[in-house]
Design a protein around this motif. Structure first.
Motif, mmCIF file in Angstrom:
data_model
loop_
_atom_site.group_PDB
_atom_site.id
_atom_site.type_symbol
_atom_site.label_atom_id
_atom_site.label_comp_id
_atom_site.label_asym_id
_atom_site.label_seq_id
_atom_site.Cartn_x
_atom_site.Cartn_y
_atom_site.Cartn_z
ATOM 1 N N VAL A 20 -1.323 6.330 4.315
ATOM 2 C CA VAL A 20 -0.023 6.849 3.908
ATOM 3 C C VAL A 20 -0.545 8.237 3.101
ATOM 4 N N VAL A 21 0.060 9.417 3.481
ATOM 5 C CA VAL A 21 -0.204 10.616 2.821
ATOM 6 C C VAL A 21 0.938 11.038 1.923
ATOM 7 N N ILE A 22 0.725 11.177 0.588
ATOM 8 C CA ILE A 22 1.638 11.800 -0.161
ATOM 9 C C ILE A 22 1.451 13.308 -0.705
ATOM 10 N N GLY A 23 2.230 14.176 -0.509
ATOM 11 C CA GLY A 23 1.820 15.448 -0.619
ATOM 12 C C GLY A 23 3.123 16.259 -1.288
ATOM 13 N N GLY A 24 2.462 17.350 -1.746
ATOM 14 C CA GLY A 24 3.396 18.527 -2.296
ATOM 15 C C GLY A 24 2.572 19.782 -2.443
ATOM 16 N N HIS A 25 3.194 20.778 -2.944
ATOM 17 C CA HIS A 25 2.351 21.934 -3.014
ATOM 18 C C HIS A 25 2.543 22.738 -4.538
ATOM 19 N N PHE A 26 1.340 23.242 -4.795
ATOM 20 C CA PHE A 26 1.324 24.081 -6.168
ATOM 21 C C PHE A 26 1.461 25.551 -6.406
ATOM 22 N N ASP A 27 1.752 26.144 -5.419
ATOM 23 C CA ASP A 27 1.774 27.582 -5.408
ATOM 24 C C ASP A 27 3.113 28.095 -5.203
ATOM 25 N N HIS A 28 3.320 29.086 -5.763
ATOM 26 C CA HIS A 28 4.816 29.858 -5.438
ATOM 27 C C HIS A 28 4.478 31.272 -5.696
ATOM 28 N N LEU A 29 5.232 32.253 -4.962
ATOM 29 C CA LEU A 29 5.189 33.410 -4.962
ATOM 30 C C LEU A 29 6.319 34.066 -5.930
ATOM 31 N N GLY A 30 7.112 33.341 -6.434
ATOM 32 C CA GLY A 30 8.050 33.787 -7.552
ATOM 33 C C GLY A 30 9.213 34.439 -7.129
ATOM 34 N N ARG A 31 9.428 34.470 -5.582
ATOM 35 C CA ARG A 31 10.634 35.119 -4.961
ATOM 36 C C ARG A 31 11.779 34.080 -4.712
ATOM 37 N N ASN A 32 12.673 34.503 -4.784
ATOM 38 C CA ASN A 32 13.938 33.738 -4.439
ATOM 39 C C ASN A 32 14.163 32.261 -4.544
ATOM 40 N N ARG A 33 13.152 31.738 -5.202
ATOM 41 C CA ARG A 33 13.175 30.092 -5.773
ATOM 42 C C ARG A 33 12.675 29.978 -6.968
ATOM 43 N N PRO A 34 13.243 29.069 -7.857
ATOM 44 C CA PRO A 34 12.681 28.772 -9.274
ATOM 45 C C PRO A 34 11.324 28.283 -8.923
ATOM 46 N N ASP A 38 9.888 24.572 -7.739
ATOM 47 C CA ASP A 38 9.187 24.796 -6.448
ATOM 48 C C ASP A 38 8.023 24.292 -6.222
ATOM 49 N N ASN A 39 7.255 24.214 -7.380
ATOM 50 C CA ASN A 39 5.892 23.401 -7.199
ATOM 51 C C ASN A 39 5.504 22.401 -8.323
ATOM 52 N N ALA A 40 5.908 22.960 -9.461
ATOM 53 C CA ALA A 40 5.672 21.827 -10.469
ATOM 54 C C ALA A 40 6.200 20.468 -10.503
ATOM 55 N N SER A 41 7.620 20.235 -9.890
ATOM 56 C CA SER A 41 8.237 19.029 -9.862
ATOM 57 C C SER A 41 7.668 18.195 -8.896
ATOM 58 N N GLY A 42 7.009 18.701 -7.640
ATOM 59 C CA GLY A 42 6.600 18.026 -6.761
ATOM 60 C C GLY A 42 5.170 17.406 -6.922
ATOM 61 N N VAL A 43 4.427 18.468 -7.412
ATOM 62 C CA VAL A 43 2.912 18.049 -7.928
ATOM 63 C C VAL A 43 3.070 16.991 -9.244
ATOM 64 N N ALA A 44 3.921 16.967 -9.879
ATOM 65 C CA ALA A 44 4.236 16.104 -11.053
ATOM 66 C C ALA A 44 4.542 14.917 -10.558
ATOM 67 N N GLY A 45 5.561 14.900 -9.532
ATOM 68 C CA GLY A 45 5.796 13.486 -8.900
ATOM 69 C C GLY A 45 4.609 12.756 -8.352
ATOM 70 N N ILE A 46 3.909 13.599 -7.741
ATOM 71 C CA ILE A 46 2.638 12.900 -6.866
ATOM 72 C C ILE A 46 1.694 12.496 -7.964
ATOM 73 N N LEU A 47 1.354 13.355 -9.012
ATOM 74 C CA LEU A 47 0.594 12.641 -9.988
ATOM 75 C C LEU A 47 1.006 11.358 -10.700
ATOM 76 N N LEU A 48 2.483 11.263 -11.123
ATOM 77 C CA LEU A 48 3.071 10.004 -11.716
ATOM 78 C C LEU A 48 2.772 9.001 -10.687
ATOM 79 N N LEU A 49 3.167 9.149 -9.214
ATOM 80 C CA LEU A 49 2.912 8.298 -8.206
ATOM 81 C C LEU A 49 1.418 7.556 -8.272
ATOM 82 N N ALA A 50 0.620 8.689 -8.180
ATOM 83 C CA ALA A 50 -0.897 8.063 -8.461
ATOM 84 C C ALA A 50 -1.277 7.395 -9.182
ATOM 85 N N GLU A 51 -0.741 7.709 -10.581
ATOM 86 C CA GLU A 51 -0.996 6.837 -11.660
ATOM 87 C C GLU A 51 -0.254 5.375 -11.660
ATOM 88 N N ARG A 52 0.807 5.476 -11.285
ATOM 89 C CA ARG A 52 1.343 4.123 -11.115
ATOM 90 C C ARG A 52 0.994 3.319 -10.199
#
Length: 169
Positions: A20-34, A38-52
Motif C-alpha cells: 500500500v502506498v500512502i502519499g501526499g506532497h509538500f510543495d506549493h507555488l503559492g498561487r491560487n490555493r492556500p 495544499d501541502n502541510a495538511s496532507g503531509v501531516a496526515g501521512i506522518l500521523l498515519l505512519a506513527e499510528r
C-alpha cells in the motif's frame, strides 16, 4: 531542486508482498490555493498515519502468531505544483513493481474538511474498494462524495495512469 521522501513500514505474513502506498506532497507555488492546506495538511496526515500504523503493526506482530499485514510505503512527493513531477518520477522509477501495489492512497488538502463532507476519488479503481467503504464510511460519520474515476489533479493520477488502484482524499 526537489526530492521525494519515503519510509517503509514492513509487512508480515502472506500479505507481505502486497504493498500500500500512502502519499501526499509538500510543495506549493503559492498561487491560487492556500499553501499550508495544499501541502502541510496532507503531509501531516501521512506522518500521523505512519506513527499510528507503526504502533499497531508492532503490537500485532508481538501478540499474534500468524499475523498478516501489507507493507506500507509512505511517500511525500516534491514537485506536485510543477506538473506532478515528483509522483511521475516515482512511478517511472518505482522501487517495487507496480503490480505489487494493492492501493495508492493520496492525501491532498485534507485540512478543508467541513461539515463532515469528504470528497473521495477513485472509488471504482478496484472492486475491493467498495466493500471496504461500505464497512468504514457509515460508522465514521462522514458524508462521502464519491467519484469512481482515479484520474485527477494530484499525485495519485500518476499511479492511476499505470493501472494502480487509487483513493484520493
Amino acid at each position: 531542486p526537489s526530492a521525494n521522501v519515503a519510509a517503509i513500514l514492513r509487512g508480515f505474513g502472506p500479505l507481505a508482498e502486497e504493498w500500500v502506498v500512502i502519499g501526499g506532497h509538500f510543495d506549493h507555488l503559492g498561487r491560487n490555493r492556500p499553501g499550508a492546506d495544499d501541502n502541510a495538511s496532507g503531509v501531516a496526515g501521512i506522518l500521523l498515519l505512519a506513527e499510528r500504523m507503526t504502533e499497531q503493526y508492532e503490537t500485532l506482530a508481538e501478540r499474534a502468531e500468524g499475523a498478516n499485514r501489507r507493507p506500507i510505503l509512505f511517500v511525500c512527493f516534491g514537485g506536485e505544483a510543477s506538473g506532478l513531477a515528483g509522483a511521475k518520477h516515482f512511478v517511472e522509477n518505482m522501487p517495487i513493481p507496480a503490480e505489487s501495489i494493492s492501493l495508492m492512497m493520496n492525501f491532498d488538502m485534507i485540512g478543508r474538511l467541513r461539515d463532515h463532507q469528504l470528497m473521495l476519488m477513485g472509488t471504482e479503481t478496484s472492486p475491493e474498494i467498495a466493500p471496504i467503504l461500505e464497512q468504514c464510511v457509515p460508522p465514521s460519520g462522514l458524508h462521502v462524495h464519491a467519484w469512481p474515476e482515479g484520474n485527477g489533479p494530484s499525485d495519485h493520477a500518476s499511479f492511476d495512469a499505470v493501472g494502480v488502484p487509487v483513493l484520493f482524499f
